[in-house]
Design an enzyme around this catalytic site. Structure first.
Site, mmCIF file in Angstrom:
data_model
loop_
_atom_site.group_PDB
_atom_site.id
_atom_site.type_symbol
_atom_site.label_atom_id
_atom_site.label_comp_id
_atom_site.label_asym_id
_atom_site.label_seq_id
_atom_site.Cartn_x
_atom_site.Cartn_y
_atom_site.Cartn_z
ATOM 1 N N THR A 53 0.865 -1.186 0.000
ATOM 2 C CA THR A 53 0.000 0.000 0.000
ATOM 3 C C THR A 53 0.897 1.231 0.000
ATOM 4 O O THR A 53 2.044 1.168 0.438
ATOM 5 C CB THR A 53 -0.896 0.046 1.245
ATOM 6 N N GLU B 248 -5.855 -3.782 -0.327
ATOM 7 C CA GLU B 248 -6.171 -4.889 0.593
ATOM 8 C C GLU B 248 -7.329 -5.755 0.094
ATOM 9 O O GLU B 248 -7.573 -6.834 0.609
ATOM 10 C CB GLU B 248 -6.557 -4.330 1.974
ATOM 11 N N LYS C 80 -14.393 17.493 11.355
ATOM 12 C CA LYS C 80 -15.205 17.412 12.574
ATOM 13 C C LYS C 80 -15.397 18.822 13.116
ATOM 14 O O LYS C 80 -14.530 19.364 13.767
ATOM 15 C CB LYS C 80 -14.530 16.490 13.588
ATOM 16 N N TRP D 219 -20.118 16.137 11.600
ATOM 17 C CA TRP D 219 -19.174 15.767 10.546
ATOM 18 C C TRP D 219 -19.524 16.471 9.238
ATOM 19 O O TRP D 219 -20.695 16.497 8.830
ATOM 20 C CB TRP D 219 -19.217 14.260 10.310
#
Ligand code: AMP
Length: 550
Positions: free
Chosen positions: A187, A331, A443, A448
């Site tokens: 990754t 992944e 935030k 949010w």
């Protein structure tokens, strides 16, 4: 009671065999930047993959699961390595040439790569690294490039064509366990050290079957797919393996990934499908707006790797090119969801489905988890972190040649699901909509704000080429959004108040409207072409951005 079925291992060797025999006439076309591209049939690619396996075994001493790295763009020879290396029981390790050199060196050493197959044009990157790569015993150079720097290096140096020339085109392939490692890919490692994901023969085989289904990419030997997504980025999303299963012709751009050559190869070679991240499609759109080209052959395009702005989808609809949104990760091999709207909907009804990330295939299970670890309902409103599991989802990260594999707590749940770090909602009919990366959510005062929603709304403005929104510290609210904007060529000046009003008109709640704005020349990109927001956050923190506060 056990079944009566045969237990035949699902291996890359089977994919190789099938493609080179049943689909032997299908073609791989590689762009050369010259008047004619390079063309090879699957039969030829398969024969050369077999020769490569002989060369690796007989000349370079590869006799087990040694790692064979590739530092290459998308082309026929890379495909030969894709097929030949895992089939002989060795492990293909695709390296990303856009990574910072320290990371690249770290990855090669961590994977303990014995051989590096490298494009001649990428030698200037590899040669200075070689003294720091004690594990590398052989360098195999593919194609043209300045080889003078190789005179004094420690590993043995080979020319790919000379190495494979004259070797047999049949091989006594080993009987492999389908759970054995076939390919590894690290990754990009935005934080901490890069993490190695190791795909098995079985996971690649099953994933390729899913990619081939109509509910995913659904291509046949009547199709040609333009594989822009790099072969070093999650197996080019499984397209090469899937193509060898189903005979899909492949158009490989090599290193010609800029908008102008891409437009030219689409017009000349007329692919029916393509796959790439949104930034590629943004660039191509700007190119064909300035210099019109016929893209209409490409009826169906898979777009993913980052959220597809709805305005981009609309713009391509107008060009007769349908973008199909998909989500995945290194992944997850990567196919996690694909967004084909349910059948029977009008264009208007289908739209919200098209811009969503899509549905999970049968082999991928998904669940949403709230901040306290609670399971959230699929009601299209409850937002939580997405966790997934399935036969092509990783269960750990590679621990190094002598180490145990790693299962960091922030990446895996106690019951073994992968924590994706992506936040979103799932509708009652199973469509995933991602609202943000967990680390990119803003935030603000306990609520949010989705950076992606703001970016999508901004990129629908006629003067905005790209927009990236990041959280910045705010004394009163904790965090507030900073909107960084790239203007389209020819757009004159920026009126931030007008952009703010545009956001309000497109439905952004008042308290979510950014008050901090900055005009930038280009959004910084990661090594796989995604917005690199950590760079913007750093530029802001270090006072490098000129910020207007409304
Ligand atoms: P990588 O492993 O480098 O391919 O990065 C995987 C990450 O890319 C995911 O966890 C998502 O954050 C992001 N991503 C991939 N596809 C999409 C998509 N269609 N929409 C939004 N984010 C995406």
């Amino acid at each position: 009671m056990l079944s009566t079925m045969q237990d035949v291992p699902l291996t890359v060797t089977r994919i190789l065999h099938h493609g080179m025999s049943i689909h032997g006439k299908s073609q791989v076309t590689t762009w050369t930047g010259e008047s004619e591209p390079h063309r090879a049939s699957f039969a030829e690619i398969g024969a050369r993959a077999t020769r490569l396996a002989h060369a690796l075994r007989d000349e370079l001493g590869v006799d087990g699961d040694q790692r064979i790295a590739t530092l290459m763009w998308n082309h026929a020879a890379h495909l030969e390595a894709y097929l030949g290396v895992p089939s002989m029981g060795a492990v293909l390790h695709t390296l990303n040439p856009r990574l910072p050199v320290e990371q690249l060196a770290w990855i090669v050493n961590h994977a303990d790569d014995k051989v590096v197959l490298v494009d001649g044009t990428l030698l200037p990157l590899l040669v200075p690294l070689l003294p720091h790569l004690p594990c590398v015993e052989h360098v195999v150079v593919v194609g043209p490039g300045d080889r003078s720097g190789l005179a004094d290096v420690t590993p043995r140096v080979h020319d790919y064509e000379e190495l494979i020339a004259g070797r047999p085109t049949t091989f006594d392939w080993p009987e492999l366990d389908e759970r054995q490692a076939a390919v590894m890919c690290y990754t990009s490692g935005t934080t901490g050290e890069p993490k190695g994901v190791v795909y098995s023969h079985r996971s690649i085989y099953l994933h390729s079957m899913q990619v081939s289904l109509p509910e995913s990419m659904g291509l046949t030997d009547a199709d040609t797919t333009l594989i822009v997504v790099p072969q070093f980025h999650v197996n080019a999303w499984g397209l090469p393996h899937s193509a060898f299963m189903t005979g899909v012709n492949m158009l490989m751009p090599d290193r010609f990934l800029q908008p102008a050559p891409l437009a030219e190869m689409i017009e000349r070679e007329r692919p029916t499908h393509a796959a790439a991240v949104p930034t590629i499609w943004q660039g191509l759109l700007a190119e064909v707006t300035a210099n019109p080209r016929d893209l209409t052959s490409m009826a169906n395009v898979t777009i993913g790797g980052a959220a597809c702005p709805p305005s981009l989808m609309e713009a391509y609809d107008k060009l007769g090119v349908r973008l199909c949104h998909a989500w995945g990760m290194t992944e997850t091999s990567p196919l996690g969801t694909v967004s084909h709207p349910p059948a029977g909907l009008s264009a208007e009804e289908a739209w919200p489905y098209r811009v969503a990330q899509g549905r999970f295939p049968a082999s991928v299970e998904g669940r949403l988890v709230g901040p306290g670890g609670e399971a959230l309902p699929w009601d299209g409103a409850s937002a939580g972190e997405l966790e997934v599991r399935g036969p092509w989802i990783t269960a750990s990260y590679f621990g190094g040649a002598d180490g145990e594999n790693l299962r960091p707590e922030d990446k895996f749940s106690e019951d073994g699901w992968l924590k994706t770090g992506d936040v979103g909602v799932i509708s009652p009919d199973g469509f995933l909509t991602l609202t943000d990366r967990a680390k990119d959510v803003i935030k603000s005062g306990g609520e949010w704000i989705s950076s992606v929603e703001l970016e999508n709304a901004l990129m629908a403005h006629p003067d905005v080429a790209e927009a990236a929104v990041v959280a910045v510290p705010d004394e009163r609210w904790g965090e507030r959004p900073l909107a960084t904007v790239v203007l389209k060529e020819g757009a004159t000046g920026t009126d931030y108040a007008a952009l703010q009003a545009f956001l309000a008109e497109s439905g952004v709640a008042k308290w979510q409207l950014p008050e901090r704005w900055s005009l930038i020349a280009a959004v910084p990109k990661t090594s796989v072409g995604k917005f690199d927001k950590k760079v913007i956050r750093k530029q802001y923190a270090e006072g490098e951005l000129e910020v207007t506060h409304l």
